[in-house]
Design an enzyme around this catalytic site. Sequence first.
Site, PDB file in Angstrom:
ATOM      1  N   ALA A   1       0.831  -1.212   0.000  1.00 38.13           N
ATOM      2  CA  ALA A   1       0.000   0.000   0.000  1.00 38.13           C
ATOM      3  C   ALA A   1       0.864   1.260   0.000  1.00 38.13           C
ATOM      4  O   ALA A   1       0.740   2.122  -0.875  1.00 38.13           O
ATOM      5  CB  ALA A   1      -0.919  -0.019   1.216  1.00 38.13           C
TER       6      ALA A   1
ATOM      7  N   CYS B   1      -2.767 -20.323  31.333  1.00 37.87           N
ATOM      8  CA  CYS B   1      -3.835 -20.987  32.091  1.00 37.87           C
ATOM      9  C   CYS B   1      -5.205 -20.400  31.728  1.00 37.87           C
ATOM     10  O   CYS B   1      -6.217 -21.106  31.721  1.00 37.87           O
ATOM     11  CB  CYS B   1      -3.588 -20.856  33.594  1.00 37.87           C
ATOM     12  SG  CYS B   1      -3.384 -19.157  34.119  1.00 37.87           S
TER      13      CYS B   1
END
Length: 1011
Positions: free
Chosen positions: A438, A594
């Site tokens: 871009a 976790c």
Amino acid sequence: MAATNLPAAMDIDEAAIDEGLYSRQLYVLGHEAMKRMAASNVLVVGVKGLGVEIAKNVVLAGVKSVTIYDPEPVQIQDLSTQFFLRAEDVGKPRAEVAAKRLAELNAYVPVRNLGGQPGQEITVDLIKGFQVVVLCGASLRKQVEINDWTHENGVHFIAADTRGLFGSVFNDFGPKFTVVDPTGEQPLSGMIVSVEKDKEGLVTCLDETRHGLEDGDFVTFTEVQGMEELNGCEPRKISVKGPYTFTIGDTSNLGEYKRGGIFTQVKMPKIIEFKTLRESLKSPEFFITDFAKFDRPATLHAGYQALWEFQSQHQRLPRPRNAEDAAAIVALAKQVEPDVDEKILTEFAYQATGDVSPIIAVIGGFVAQEVLKACSAKFTPVVQHMYFDSLESLPAALPTEEECQPIGSRYDGQLAVFGKTFQEKIANHRQFLVGSGAIGCEMLKNWSMMGLATGPKGAIHVTDLDTIEKSNLNRQFLFRAKDLGKFKSEVAAAAVSDMNPDLQGKIQTKQEPVGPDTENIYGPDFFASIDGVTNALDNVKARLYMDQRCVFYEKPLLESGTLGTKGNTQVIIPHLTESYASSQDPPEKETPSCTVKNFPNAIQHTIEWSRTEFDNLFVKPAQAVNSYLSEPNYLENNLKYSGQSKEQIEQIVSFLVTDKPLTFEECIIWARLQFEERYNNAIRQLLFSLPKDAVTSTGQPFWSGPKRAPDPLTFNSNDPAHMQFIIAAANLRAYNYGLRGETNPAVFKKVVDEVIVPEFTPRSGVKIQINENDPAGDAGGDSGDLSDLMKQLPPPSSLVGYRLNPVEFEKDDDTNHHIDFITAASNLRAMNYNIPVADRHTTKQIAGKIIPAIATTTSVVTGLVCLELYKIIDGKDKLESYKNGFVNLALPFFGFSEPLPAKKNKYGNTEWTLWDRFNFHGDPTLKEIVDWFQKEHKLDVSMVSQGVSMLWSSFVGKKKSEERLPMKFSKLVEHVSKKPVPPHTKHLIVEVMVSDEEGEDVEVPFIVVHL
């Protein structure tokens, strides 16, 4: 709330938005805003450089239609900035030529030419039927006439103009314009731990994260227990009391708060009242783009009025660098505003015929975003006048009047500002553009308009390893659908050579990425042949590498990046500024394992989990099997270092023997059992180990705060979410084994309804990982039965040539089931934990780590970079000449600052910066280097290293020292690293640790040993 700019009902079909094309932009604007854009017809009047830049960005963004009006014949000097005109178009109507080329940009947006005769200005009759009208370079009289009508008739009006290094924008979106989302930022949300019953109820958040809210924001609540009246309440205005607390008004008549709850910010619409241009000329409201130029807008406001007055008196513009015309402009401006800055206005008059590509890019990108704001009501428009300039880009040696006269060339617009001598400097400049996506496309377009590298000594090198994909077409405007699959750098170079034929043969394209492996291509000779580097990259690693190379070769570097509507630019100048690596963003926050594994509380956690599942099911096992089949001694080599030898062997046995499917039907059965394992058995096991009524050691409920208690899912073949998982998982499994897939749901339903699922009994004594520091949960089992497993492994010789197909994750292919699987797997887990699910589009962004992007920001940022490039070409050597920029088009906001100077260090009485180094020529011995430091600087060398090898240190022992000190440096490196120095290497970069006579460690620059 009666708002004029929001249509009552959307008549646009949901499926009309092409997610493949608009993918990156949708993450900036969202579906709602894009649907509103798809109902808007935009008119751009005047399609010289500025008009075509605005139209290009609006067509790419995807509105209902774009119409252009400009019946004037093309003149050669229009080619200064109008990139859709060619030399053979001179004499044809401007709009007729431009419409054809604009129409190629986006098949969904019709581009029309409104026709008209040369000399015929736009009239009120012609602008009916448009929702937004943009006037480029129109006379003040015409702007006022058109705006009076648009203000009365609910049409959004923008007037824009550029003169050399100056630009101006004026917005009038009507007496009452509603902005639905003023900033475009994600609504904030967070968990709460208490709400007090009070006249000013105080809410306290979980102490892990700050709430981030500001006074005057609005919030609502979900999942509150006790004070249930807050759930889904009308938005309540807050007042911030601290980083973790805020008040929400009267809560005294609500229930008693027990626990839980999530606050979510509610975006409230904002109404803006615009004045007409007629009123604004007298009492203007300025938008400041550079706080160092606080007084400029008032001067330029008067200057522009003087310019139009001059033009109506003389029927022409002031001549380039003509003192007499400039004096007349200053005098006229003083009638409007007595205390104007004469120096600025003189320069403004000098440049009135100037036309400069980078300014067009900045103003054009900015105005295009304002057009999208008018169409979509998303983001805050400019109120109401913006004046911008980059006078600092002028060369130190200002051109003479004679040098700025038009010569009938395509560069006349730039000559009027910079003069002939500087134009030659631009033409003989040599740049290396790293990346052709871009920013790269926009950069090449600007360079081609500027005539960069068009001279006898000029050169542009472009490298990009990427090929063109559909989602690129939305903002990488040099590419068309016919170019899909081709190399970006080649297509981009061909496109800009077509825009400016002077560039033919001047652009060298490459596909090799920059990095340690390609230093034979981008080596000393290559860097000696360029004057500077421009980064157009999309990752930090490559940026840091190029930065390090530019420091080493002492080349200026232009750095930029965009993120949605935000963009930044940085200039790095040898021996002057700090480098890109001198300051770094804080690291991204990682989710504790976790949380992902057992206690998700947000959709991001379940998406991260499913992205890992994707690898663990369809990528890693297949790779392990192929390694086992193709690498001799794979098991011995790998398993002796890994603690999980049993699992790895089990996996290979499972994939090659026990669970190897021979038909697609077996893949469906496998997928059904995977569902059971993940969404039912695993959850039942977790609830067996930690029941819903479990308490912590302090007696608190375990499942509270961020820990949400899950529920198992019971498979139901009539639930589309359940079947999506089966369909995607079975197809990916089939791909691993080269079996033909299937998508007909009936086939799947027939098979899954007959699968016999083994009974599951939770096991006792399973350890669950509760905190980040706990050991990961155990898998049970012992290694006693390893030998039995090994007997089941087929010897690789029995499967010669047999391989599995590991899946390669590709987010932009909608037919490959990758994002389908991740979406289904994530949403099922979200259902387990009662987390609101996410659609495929949102999941794709998070799982694919997609950076939101839009053409408007790219255009502005690239323009700002090119304004700095003028300064580099001029060789400016003062910090205050340069500017680092930051923009956010949503707010809108522009901020500029001087680059930071390179930090000064010291050894003895010598000051040095990151740009300094010690050079040693002729491949000296290590002893010569050590002695030189002692003799010249009274510094003792205690350690010498090169790359990852430690070559020598004062504690290596006498024998090694005696062996290594007399060695030639290149031989020493080969001796220690046990690898030959590559033949293309002409120097080695060496680090030393030294201490002074007091024994204190001293920092010194790096060493370059020339071989």
